[in-house]
Design a protein around this motif. Structure first.
Motif, PDB file in Angstrom:
ATOM      1  N   ILE A 106       0.830  -1.203   0.000  1.00 44.28           N
ATOM      2  CA  ILE A 106       0.000   0.000   0.000  1.00 44.28           C
ATOM      3  C   ILE A 106       0.865   1.253   0.000  1.00 44.28           C
ATOM      4  CG2 ILE A 106      -1.741   1.272   1.307  1.00 44.28           C
ATOM      5  CD1 ILE A 106      -2.849  -1.344   2.277  1.00 44.28           C
ATOM      6  N   SER A 107       1.969   1.233   0.744  1.00 43.08           N
ATOM      7  CA  SER A 107       2.836   2.418   0.812  1.00 43.08           C
ATOM      8  C   SER A 107       3.411   2.777  -0.549  1.00 43.08           C
ATOM      9  CB  SER A 107       3.966   2.179   1.808  1.00 43.08           C
ATOM     10  OG  SER A 107       3.463   1.964   3.103  1.00 43.08           O
ATOM     11  N   ASN A 108       3.738   1.772  -1.347  1.00 38.90           N
ATOM     12  CA  ASN A 108       4.313   2.045  -2.660  1.00 38.90           C
ATOM     13  C   ASN A 108       3.305   2.671  -3.621  1.00 38.90           C
ATOM     14  OD1 ASN A 108       6.738   0.969  -1.792  1.00 38.90           O
ATOM     15  ND2 ASN A 108       6.254  -1.098  -2.539  1.00 38.90           N
ATOM     16  N   ASN A 109       2.017   2.534  -3.341  1.00 34.20           N
ATOM     17  CA  ASN A 109       0.998   3.085  -4.230  1.00 34.20           C
ATOM     18  C   ASN A 109       0.383   4.373  -3.710  1.00 34.20           C
ATOM     19  OD1 ASN A 109       0.359   0.871  -6.475  1.00 34.20           O
ATOM     20  ND2 ASN A 109       0.715  -0.210  -4.554  1.00 34.20           N
ATOM     21  N   LEU A 110       0.769   4.809  -2.515  1.00 31.23           N
ATOM     22  CA  LEU A 110       0.270   6.077  -1.996  1.00 31.23           C
ATOM     23  C   LEU A 110       1.045   7.224  -2.624  1.00 31.23           C
ATOM     24  CD1 LEU A 110      -0.173   5.219   1.799  1.00 31.23           C
ATOM     25  CD2 LEU A 110      -1.990   5.586   0.125  1.00 31.23           C
ATOM     26  N   PRO A 111       0.379   8.341  -2.973  1.00 26.50           N
ATOM     27  CA  PRO A 111       1.089   9.448  -3.624  1.00 26.50           C
ATOM     28  C   PRO A 111       2.024  10.160  -2.655  1.00 26.50           C
ATOM     29  CG  PRO A 111      -1.178  10.074  -3.135  1.00 26.50           C
ATOM     30  CD  PRO A 111      -1.060   8.616  -2.795  1.00 26.50           C
ATOM     31  N   GLY A 112       3.076  10.715  -3.209  1.00 26.72           N
ATOM     32  CA  GLY A 112       4.022  11.478  -2.406  1.00 26.72           C
ATOM     33  C   GLY A 112       5.055  10.585  -1.731  1.00 26.72           C
ATOM     34  N   GLN A 113       6.052  11.242  -1.169  1.00 28.74           N
ATOM     35  CA  GLN A 113       7.126  10.531  -0.489  1.00 28.74           C
ATOM     36  C   GLN A 113       6.971  10.546   1.024  1.00 28.74           C
ATOM     37  OE1 GLN A 113       9.379   8.866  -2.229  1.00 28.74           O
ATOM     38  NE2 GLN A 113       8.499   9.623  -4.161  1.00 28.74           N
ATOM     39  N   GLU A 114       5.929  11.214   1.540  1.00 23.29           N
ATOM     40  CA  GLU A 114       5.765  11.332   2.979  1.00 23.29           C
ATOM     41  C   GLU A 114       5.212  10.038   3.562  1.00 23.29           C
ATOM     42  OE1 GLU A 114       3.676  14.357   6.241  1.00 23.29           O
ATOM     43  OE2 GLU A 114       3.455  14.686   4.081  1.00 23.29           O
ATOM     44  N   GLU A 115       5.612   9.757   4.789  1.00 21.85           N
ATOM     45  CA  GLU A 115       5.149   8.550   5.475  1.00 21.85           C
ATOM     46  C   GLU A 115       3.683   8.695   5.873  1.00 21.85           C
ATOM     47  OE1 GLU A 115       6.191   5.859   9.448  1.00 21.85           O
ATOM     48  OE2 GLU A 115       7.316   7.695   8.994  1.00 21.85           O
ATOM     49  N   HIS A 116       2.898   7.649   5.604  1.00 18.96           N
ATOM     50  CA  HIS A 116       1.483   7.628   5.939  1.00 18.96           C
ATOM     51  C   HIS A 116       1.250   6.691   7.125  1.00 18.96           C
ATOM     52  CE1 HIS A 116       1.192   9.444   1.974  1.00 18.96           C
ATOM     53  NE2 HIS A 116      -0.089   9.698   2.194  1.00 18.96           N
ATOM     54  N   ILE A 117       0.081   6.857   7.728  1.00 24.12           N
ATOM     55  CA  ILE A 117      -0.314   5.998   8.832  1.00 24.12           C
ATOM     56  C   ILE A 117      -1.824   5.775   8.743  1.00 24.12           C
ATOM     57  CG2 ILE A 117      -0.782   7.832  10.510  1.00 24.12           C
ATOM     58  CD1 ILE A 117       0.625   6.016  12.599  1.00 24.12           C
ATOM     59  N   SER A 118      -2.278   4.625   9.162  1.00 23.62           N
ATOM     60  CA  SER A 118      -3.699   4.295   9.100  1.00 23.62           C
ATOM     61  C   SER A 118      -4.388   4.754  10.373  1.00 23.62           C
ATOM     62  CB  SER A 118      -3.898   2.793   8.900  1.00 23.62           C
ATOM     63  OG  SER A 118      -3.253   2.065   9.936  1.00 23.62           O
ATOM     64  N   VAL A 119      -5.578   5.325  10.216  1.00 25.91           N
ATOM     65  CA  VAL A 119      -6.357   5.829  11.343  1.00 25.91           C
ATOM     66  C   VAL A 119      -7.797   5.358  11.187  1.00 25.91           C
ATOM     67  CG1 VAL A 119      -4.898   7.859  11.686  1.00 25.91           C
ATOM     68  CG2 VAL A 119      -6.888   8.013  10.190  1.00 25.91           C
ATOM     69  N   PHE A 120      -8.488   5.303  12.311  1.00 24.25           N
ATOM     70  CA  PHE A 120      -9.913   4.962  12.330  1.00 24.25           C
ATOM     71  C   PHE A 120     -10.670   6.117  12.950  1.00 24.25           C
ATOM     72  CE2 PHE A 120     -13.579   3.141  14.666  1.00 24.25           C
ATOM     73  CZ  PHE A 120     -14.304   2.706  13.567  1.00 24.25           C
ATOM     74  N   LEU A 121     -11.672   6.611  12.233  1.00 19.90           N
ATOM     75  CA  LEU A 121     -12.470   7.744  12.687  1.00 19.90           C
ATOM     76  C   LEU A 121     -13.831   7.217  13.142  1.00 19.90           C
ATOM     77  CD1 LEU A 121     -12.734  11.174  10.935  1.00 19.90           C
ATOM     78  CD2 LEU A 121     -14.744  10.124  11.943  1.00 19.90           C
ATOM     79  N   PRO A 122     -14.069   7.119  14.474  1.00 16.30           N
ATOM     80  CA  PRO A 122     -15.363   6.633  14.952  1.00 16.30           C
ATOM     81  C   PRO A 122     -16.464   7.663  14.693  1.00 16.30           C
ATOM     82  CG  PRO A 122     -13.659   6.502  16.652  1.00 16.30           C
ATOM     83  CD  PRO A 122     -13.136   7.382  15.570  1.00 16.30           C
ATOM     84  N   CYS A 123     -17.670   7.159  14.566  1.00 22.24           N
ATOM     85  CA  CYS A 123     -18.835   8.009  14.348  1.00 22.24           C
ATOM     86  C   CYS A 123     -19.686   8.058  15.614  1.00 22.24           C
ATOM     87  CB  CYS A 123     -19.679   7.495  13.181  1.00 22.24           C
ATOM     88  SG  CYS A 123     -18.880   7.688  11.566  1.00 22.24           S
ATOM     89  N   ALA A 124     -20.356   9.186  15.817  1.00 18.83           N
ATOM     90  CA  ALA A 124     -21.254   9.358  16.953  1.00 18.83           C
ATOM     91  C   ALA A 124     -22.672   8.976  16.522  1.00 18.83           C
ATOM     92  CB  ALA A 124     -21.224  10.809  17.440  1.00 18.83           C
ATOM     93  N   PRO A 125     -23.480   8.348  17.407  1.00 17.12           N
ATOM     94  CA  PRO A 125     -23.144   8.020  18.804  1.00 17.12           C
ATOM     95  C   PRO A 125     -22.580   6.612  18.971  1.00 17.12           C
ATOM     96  CG  PRO A 125     -25.478   7.677  18.443  1.00 17.12           C
ATOM     97  CD  PRO A 125     -24.915   8.128  17.121  1.00 17.12           C
ATOM     98  N   ASN A 126     -22.383   5.867  17.868  1.00 14.93           N
ATOM     99  CA  ASN A 126     -21.878   4.503  17.939  1.00 14.93           C
ATOM    100  C   ASN A 126     -20.431   4.486  17.488  1.00 14.93           C
ATOM    101  OD1 ASN A 126     -21.488   1.766  18.003  1.00 14.93           O
ATOM    102  ND2 ASN A 126     -22.837   1.286  16.301  1.00 14.93           N
ATOM    103  N   PRO A 127     -19.462   4.446  18.407  1.00  9.75           N
ATOM    104  CA  PRO A 127     -18.054   4.520  18.008  1.00  9.75           C
ATOM    105  C   PRO A 127     -17.531   3.252  17.359  1.00  9.75           C
ATOM    106  CG  PRO A 127     -18.218   4.188  20.377  1.00  9.75           C
ATOM    107  CD  PRO A 127     -19.635   4.359  19.873  1.00  9.75           C
ATOM    108  N   THR A 128     -18.324   2.178  17.297  1.00 10.64           N
ATOM    109  CA  THR A 128     -17.864   0.960  16.625  1.00 10.64           C
ATOM    110  C   THR A 128     -17.971   1.075  15.110  1.00 10.64           C
ATOM    111  OG1 THR A 128     -20.064  -0.038  16.834  1.00 10.64           O
ATOM    112  CG2 THR A 128     -18.471  -0.448  18.612  1.00 10.64           C
ATOM    113  N   THR A 129     -18.674   2.080  14.602  1.00  8.26           N
ATOM    114  CA  THR A 129     -18.758   2.331  13.173  1.00  8.26           C
ATOM    115  C   THR A 129     -18.007   3.614  12.854  1.00  8.26           C
ATOM    116  OG1 THR A 129     -20.824   3.580  13.407  1.00  8.26           O
ATOM    117  CG2 THR A 129     -21.003   1.206  13.054  1.00  8.26           C
ATOM    118  N   GLY A 130     -17.516   3.709  11.621  1.00 12.40           N
ATOM    119  CA  GLY A 130     -16.779   4.905  11.266  1.00 12.40           C
ATOM    120  C   GLY A 130     -16.075   4.743   9.939  1.00 12.40           C
TER     121      GLY A 130
END
Length: 253
Positions: free
Chosen positions: A163-187
């Motif tokens: 995945i890193s080789n196909n992401l644009p740019g040379q900057e390091e990326h990281i995976s994040v999860f954005l929970p949704c309100a009011p149920n943080p298990t979805t996002g």
């Protein structure tokens, strides 16, 4: 008529509180105090009974507490499940148990559909319950969904090499999860440049509470102060409503 003898109606600093107003305020305060406790006990009871229902069919009748007692014993299935899982972990730690687990994984690895489900679930459980893992335990801020708007995210791992080789740019990326309100298990799950994340000193539990309450319960806030603030807001709304019903002062030309 003398100007001093004209009746003048003045607004009191605090409108008199009637029985229904007191009843409503006390009821709301009691609901705020008892609501979370009741829901917590309900969810705990549901989990215990759910585990009991799963484990009870595997326990012989001679070893069930209700066989010797006139009533069922809640939590007995949960105790059996904890002991069984601990024993399974103990057996897996030795050579014979490890060999049996490897044989079972090889058998599941030959099943086309089951293989993908098992490998995905195994990686999730190993990541979440690993003592040295840090996935989804760090909290950060990401500018999302538009510039100037910030959302709370749970920081996960760096992307794989593919995945890193196909992401644009040379900057390091990281995976994040954005929970949704009011149920943080979805996002939403997405990759973001590491420099775009602002890591904050907040636990994942506090972040989930903040999201579920839609910002009402802030991290580090005193529950008693929160109850007093909510009661004060209700009282202020009542006074404001009562003030609109008061007649205006008489004007004298």
């Amino acid at each position: 008529m003398n100007r001093d003898n004209l009746p003048v109606t003045e607004l009191p600093p605090d409108a008199p509180r009637g029985f229904m107003a007191r009843f409503r305020n006390y009821f709301l305060t009691g609901l705020i105090v008892a609501g979370p406790i009741a829901i917590t006990f309900y969810l705990t009871w549901w989990f215990v009974t759910w585990v009991d229902g799963l484990v009870r069919p595997f326990v012989p009748i001679a070893y069930r507490p209700e066989t010797y007692l006139p009533f069922g014993l809640p939590g007995s299935g949960l105790i059996v499940a904890v002991i069984a899982l601990t024993l399974l972990g103990f057996l897996t730690a030795n050579l014979i148990g490890r060999t049996l687990v490897d044989l079972g994984e090889k058998l599941l690895g030959r099943m086309p559909v089951v293989r993908a489900i098992y490998r995905g679930l195994k990686q999730v459980f190993e990541t979440l319950f690993s003592g040295s893992g840090s996935s989804l335990r760090r909290v950060g801020l990401v500018e999302f969904p538009s510039p100037g708007m910030w959302s709370i995210v749970l920081i996960s791992q760096a992307p794989s090499v593919e995945i890193s080789n196909n992401l644009p740019g040379q900057e390091e990326h990281i995976s994040v999860f954005l929970p949704c309100a009011p149920n943080p298990t979805t996002g939403f799950f997405f990759y973001v440049p590491k420099s775009k994340i602002i890591e904050i000193d907040m636990s994942a539990e506090d972040a989930a509470t903040l999201i579920m309450s839609a910002g009402v319960v802030q991290p580090g806030s005193d529950p008693q102060k929160k109850i007093a603030a909510l009661a004060g807001m209700a009282n202020a709304a009542r006074v404001a409503k009562a003030s609109t019903l008061q007649p205006a002062p008489a004007k004298v030309d």
